[in-house]
Write a protein that holds these residues in place. Sequence first.
Motif, PDB file in Angstrom:
ATOM      1  N   SER A  62      94.644   2.773  53.598  1.00 56.94           N
ATOM      2  CA  SER A  62      93.283   2.309  53.308  1.00 56.94           C
ATOM      3  C   SER A  62      92.993   2.413  51.823  1.00 56.94           C
ATOM      4  CB  SER A  62      92.265   3.151  54.085  1.00 56.94           C
ATOM      5  OG  SER A  62      92.121   4.432  53.505  1.00 56.94           O
ATOM      6  N   GLY A  63      91.942   1.724  51.395  1.00 58.44           N
ATOM      7  CA  GLY A  63      91.564   1.780  49.987  1.00 58.44           C
ATOM      8  C   GLY A  63      91.281   3.184  49.510  1.00 58.44           C
ATOM      9  N   LEU A  64      90.601   3.979  50.333  1.00 59.16           N
ATOM     10  CA  LEU A  64      90.275   5.351  49.932  1.00 59.16           C
ATOM     11  C   LEU A  64      91.535   6.203  49.802  1.00 59.16           C
ATOM     12  CD1 LEU A  64      87.040   6.179  51.985  1.00 59.16           C
ATOM     13  CD2 LEU A  64      87.235   5.613  49.550  1.00 59.16           C
ATOM     14  N   GLU A  65      92.453   6.051  50.756  1.00 61.37           N
ATOM     15  CA  GLU A  65      93.686   6.837  50.681  1.00 61.37           C
ATOM     16  C   GLU A  65      94.558   6.371  49.522  1.00 61.37           C
ATOM     17  OE1 GLU A  65      94.304   9.649  53.275  1.00 61.37           O
ATOM     18  OE2 GLU A  65      92.313   9.146  52.562  1.00 61.37           O
ATOM     19  N   ALA A  66      94.609   5.071  49.289  1.00 59.30           N
ATOM     20  CA  ALA A  66      95.354   4.553  48.141  1.00 59.30           C
ATOM     21  C   ALA A  66      94.740   5.075  46.842  1.00 59.30           C
ATOM     22  CB  ALA A  66      95.347   3.023  48.143  1.00 59.30           C
ATOM     23  N   LEU A  67      93.418   5.133  46.793  1.00 57.88           N
ATOM     24  CA  LEU A  67      92.716   5.659  45.618  1.00 57.88           C
ATOM     25  C   LEU A  67      93.121   7.096  45.342  1.00 57.88           C
ATOM     26  CD1 LEU A  67      90.483   5.819  43.440  1.00 57.88           C
ATOM     27  CD2 LEU A  67      88.822   6.129  45.293  1.00 57.88           C
ATOM     28  N   ARG A  68      93.166   7.920  46.386  1.00 53.14           N
ATOM     29  CA  ARG A  68      93.562   9.322  46.214  1.00 53.14           C
ATOM     30  C   ARG A  68      94.937   9.434  45.551  1.00 53.14           C
ATOM     31  NH1 ARG A  68      90.574  12.825  49.703  1.00 53.14           N
ATOM     32  NH2 ARG A  68      89.396  11.719  51.305  1.00 53.14           N
ATOM     33  N   SER A  86      78.624  -1.299  52.449  1.00 52.56           N
ATOM     34  CA  SER A  86      77.707  -0.525  51.613  1.00 52.56           C
ATOM     35  C   SER A  86      77.393   0.803  52.294  1.00 52.56           C
ATOM     36  CB  SER A  86      76.406  -1.312  51.369  1.00 52.56           C
ATOM     37  OG  SER A  86      75.774  -1.628  52.598  1.00 52.56           O
ATOM     38  N   ASN A  87      78.315   1.232  53.172  1.00 48.42           N
ATOM     39  CA  ASN A  87      78.164   2.491  53.900  1.00 48.42           C
ATOM     40  C   ASN A  87      78.087   3.670  52.933  1.00 48.42           C
ATOM     41  OD1 ASN A  87      79.555   5.004  55.190  1.00 48.42           O
ATOM     42  ND2 ASN A  87      78.876   3.780  56.930  1.00 48.42           N
ATOM     43  N   ASN A  88      77.049   4.480  53.079  1.00 46.10           N
ATOM     44  CA  ASN A  88      76.835   5.618  52.176  1.00 46.10           C
ATOM     45  C   ASN A  88      78.040   6.535  52.078  1.00 46.10           C
ATOM     46  OD1 ASN A  88      74.285   4.536  52.096  1.00 46.10           O
ATOM     47  ND2 ASN A  88      73.225   6.447  52.529  1.00 46.10           N
ATOM     48  N   ALA A  89      78.641   6.832  53.232  1.00 48.78           N
ATOM     49  CA  ALA A  89      79.753   7.784  53.249  1.00 48.78           C
ATOM     50  C   ALA A  89      80.946   7.248  52.466  1.00 48.78           C
ATOM     51  CB  ALA A  89      80.153   8.084  54.686  1.00 48.78           C
ATOM     52  N   PHE A  90      81.252   5.960  52.624  1.00 49.87           N
ATOM     53  CA  PHE A  90      82.387   5.373  51.923  1.00 49.87           C
ATOM     54  C   PHE A  90      82.142   5.350  50.411  1.00 49.87           C
ATOM     55  CE2 PHE A  90      83.592   2.694  55.875  1.00 49.87           C
ATOM     56  CZ  PHE A  90      84.325   3.765  56.377  1.00 49.87           C
ATOM     57  N   ILE A  91      80.933   4.990  50.012  1.00 49.62           N
ATOM     58  CA  ILE A  91      80.606   4.945  48.587  1.00 49.62           C
ATOM     59  C   ILE A  91      80.712   6.330  47.972  1.00 49.62           C
ATOM     60  CG2 ILE A  91      78.813   4.433  46.891  1.00 49.62           C
ATOM     61  CD1 ILE A  91      77.723   2.353  48.919  1.00 49.62           C
ATOM     62  N   ALA A  92      80.109   7.300  48.645  1.00 45.71           N
ATOM     63  CA  ALA A  92      80.130   8.675  48.139  1.00 45.71           C
ATOM     64  C   ALA A  92      81.558   9.208  48.035  1.00 45.71           C
ATOM     65  CB  ALA A  92      79.301   9.573  49.055  1.00 45.71           C
ATOM     66  N   GLU A  93      82.367   8.923  49.050  1.00 44.96           N
ATOM     67  CA  GLU A  93      83.748   9.395  49.040  1.00 44.96           C
ATOM     68  C   GLU A  93      84.544   8.753  47.906  1.00 44.96           C
ATOM     69  OE1 GLU A  93      86.891  11.822  50.545  1.00 44.96           O
ATOM     70  OE2 GLU A  93      84.715  11.834  50.757  1.00 44.96           O
ATOM     71  N   ALA A  94      84.340   7.450  47.697  1.00 48.40           N
ATOM     72  CA  ALA A  94      85.041   6.752  46.624  1.00 48.40           C
ATOM     73  C   ALA A  94      84.695   7.356  45.264  1.00 48.40           C
ATOM     74  CB  ALA A  94      84.694   5.264  46.645  1.00 48.40           C
ATOM     75  N   LEU A  95      83.429   7.634  45.037  1.00 44.06           N
ATOM     76  CA  LEU A  95      83.011   8.242  43.777  1.00 44.06           C
ATOM     77  C   LEU A  95      83.580   9.642  43.631  1.00 44.06           C
ATOM     78  CD1 LEU A  95      79.254   7.157  43.659  1.00 44.06           C
ATOM     79  CD2 LEU A  95      81.170   6.141  42.412  1.00 44.06           C
ATOM     80  N   LYS A  96      83.567  10.388  44.715  1.00 44.92           N
ATOM     81  CA  LYS A  96      84.079  11.761  44.704  1.00 44.92           C
ATOM     82  C   LYS A  96      85.563  11.797  44.354  1.00 44.92           C
ATOM     83  CE  LYS A  96      84.876  15.671  47.845  1.00 44.92           C
ATOM     84  NZ  LYS A  96      84.734  16.128  49.246  1.00 44.92           N
ATOM     85  N   ILE A  97      86.323  10.872  44.927  1.00 44.59           N
ATOM     86  CA  ILE A  97      87.767  10.846  44.704  1.00 44.59           C
ATOM     87  C   ILE A  97      88.114  10.396  43.291  1.00 44.59           C
ATOM     88  CG2 ILE A  97      89.947   9.812  45.459  1.00 44.59           C
ATOM     89  CD1 ILE A  97      88.647   9.470  48.229  1.00 44.59           C
ATOM     90  N   GLY A  98      87.267   9.538  42.701  1.00 50.09           N
ATOM     91  CA  GLY A  98      87.558   9.138  41.324  1.00 50.09           C
ATOM     92  C   GLY A  98      87.412   7.669  40.993  1.00 50.09           C
ATOM     93  N   ALA A  99      86.863   6.859  41.911  1.00 43.81           N
ATOM     94  CA  ALA A  99      86.616   5.453  41.577  1.00 43.81           C
ATOM     95  C   ALA A  99      85.569   5.376  40.468  1.00 43.81           C
ATOM     96  CB  ALA A  99      86.126   4.690  42.806  1.00 43.81           C
ATOM     97  N   VAL A 100      85.746   4.442  39.546  1.00 45.48           N
ATOM     98  CA  VAL A 100      84.749   4.261  38.480  1.00 45.48           C
ATOM     99  C   VAL A 100      83.922   3.012  38.709  1.00 45.48           C
ATOM    100  CG1 VAL A 100      86.081   5.517  36.759  1.00 45.48           C
ATOM    101  CG2 VAL A 100      86.403   3.046  36.998  1.00 45.48           C
ATOM    102  N   GLY A 101      84.266   2.254  39.757  1.00 43.61           N
ATOM    103  CA  GLY A 101      83.497   1.066  40.067  1.00 43.61           C
ATOM    104  C   GLY A 101      83.436   0.834  41.559  1.00 43.61           C
ATOM    105  N   TYR A 102      82.328   0.323  42.037  1.00 43.90           N
ATOM    106  CA  TYR A 102      82.188  -0.041  43.452  1.00 43.90           C
ATOM    107  C   TYR A 102      81.398  -1.341  43.490  1.00 43.90           C
ATOM    108  CZ  TYR A 102      81.966   0.751  48.505  1.00 43.90           C
ATOM    109  OH  TYR A 102      82.135   0.650  49.863  1.00 43.90           O
ATOM    110  N   VAL A 103      82.034  -2.405  43.963  1.00 41.38           N
ATOM    111  CA  VAL A 103      81.438  -3.735  43.948  1.00 41.38           C
ATOM    112  C   VAL A 103      81.479  -4.324  45.352  1.00 41.38           C
ATOM    113  CG1 VAL A 103      81.581  -6.052  42.973  1.00 41.38           C
ATOM    114  CG2 VAL A 103      82.217  -4.084  41.573  1.00 41.38           C
ATOM    115  N   LEU A 104      80.362  -4.865  45.794  1.00 43.28           N
ATOM    116  CA  LEU A 104      80.303  -5.506  47.097  1.00 43.28           C
ATOM    117  C   LEU A 104      80.850  -6.929  47.013  1.00 43.28           C
ATOM    118  CD1 LEU A 104      76.788  -4.357  48.345  1.00 43.28           C
ATOM    119  CD2 LEU A 104      79.026  -3.410  48.933  1.00 43.28           C
ATOM    120  N   LYS A 105      81.562  -7.355  48.052  1.00 38.52           N
ATOM    121  CA  LYS A 105      82.174  -8.684  48.041  1.00 38.52           C
ATOM    122  C   LYS A 105      81.141  -9.801  47.990  1.00 38.52           C
ATOM    123  CE  LYS A 105      86.685  -7.712  50.073  1.00 38.52           C
ATOM    124  NZ  LYS A 105      87.648  -8.007  51.157  1.00 38.52           N
ATOM    125  N   GLY A 106      79.921  -9.514  48.377  1.00 34.96           N
ATOM    126  CA  GLY A 106      78.891 -10.530  48.329  1.00 34.96           C
ATOM    127  C   GLY A 106      78.162 -10.613  47.000  1.00 34.96           C
TER     128      GLY A 106
END
Length: 218
Positions: A62-68, A86-106
Amino acid sequence: MSVSIILTDDHPVVRRGMRALLEAEADLAVVGEASDGLEAVQLVERLQPAVVVLDLMMPGLSGLEALRIIRQRSPETRVVILSMSSNNAFIAEALKIGAVGYVLKGCSEENLIRAVREAAAGRRFLSPPVTAIAIDAYIEQARAGPFDPHETLTAREREVLQLAAEGKTNPEIGSRLHISSRTVENHRAKLMRKLGLANQSELVLHAVRHGLVPLEKP
């Protein structure tokens, strides 16, 4: 110098669209594409791009695991998550792990271009309406919560977990990861023990709860 970029999405038409959009900018250069998370990790390790754009829900990893794993193996590479969610948990986890950007496909095309440029410069970019949602989710998650044994898994155990949850056999997983079936079996036993899982059904349920595979996956 151009900003080197790797694009990851399991839909070829999405990758083609992103490539055309980004390569129309003189300062951006797509140096590789991956169709799943595992391939993305391997490509990033080999090419060491400035930025990788990761889809959140992908097969293989998954994207989150690949990010880690990317943050561990290529710490200079900046990661932008591109997702329908735009799920809160996914966004928060991505930021926590180290993503510097989060963009919605729409979002607008300009949002993706800006996210890549901001990431390359080491700055965070969250496309509207993600910004407010992400901040609230991040604060909520920062509050003391229960320990998650999933955090103790090694990179290899995470790879085996997702492939196993997708229904791959030990020999199939070994072939994909270039390790022996016996080694896969050992990793599988260790991750099951760490997570307190008793069987394949519980493993799949754990993967679904952590956003590694969608609900419709067997």
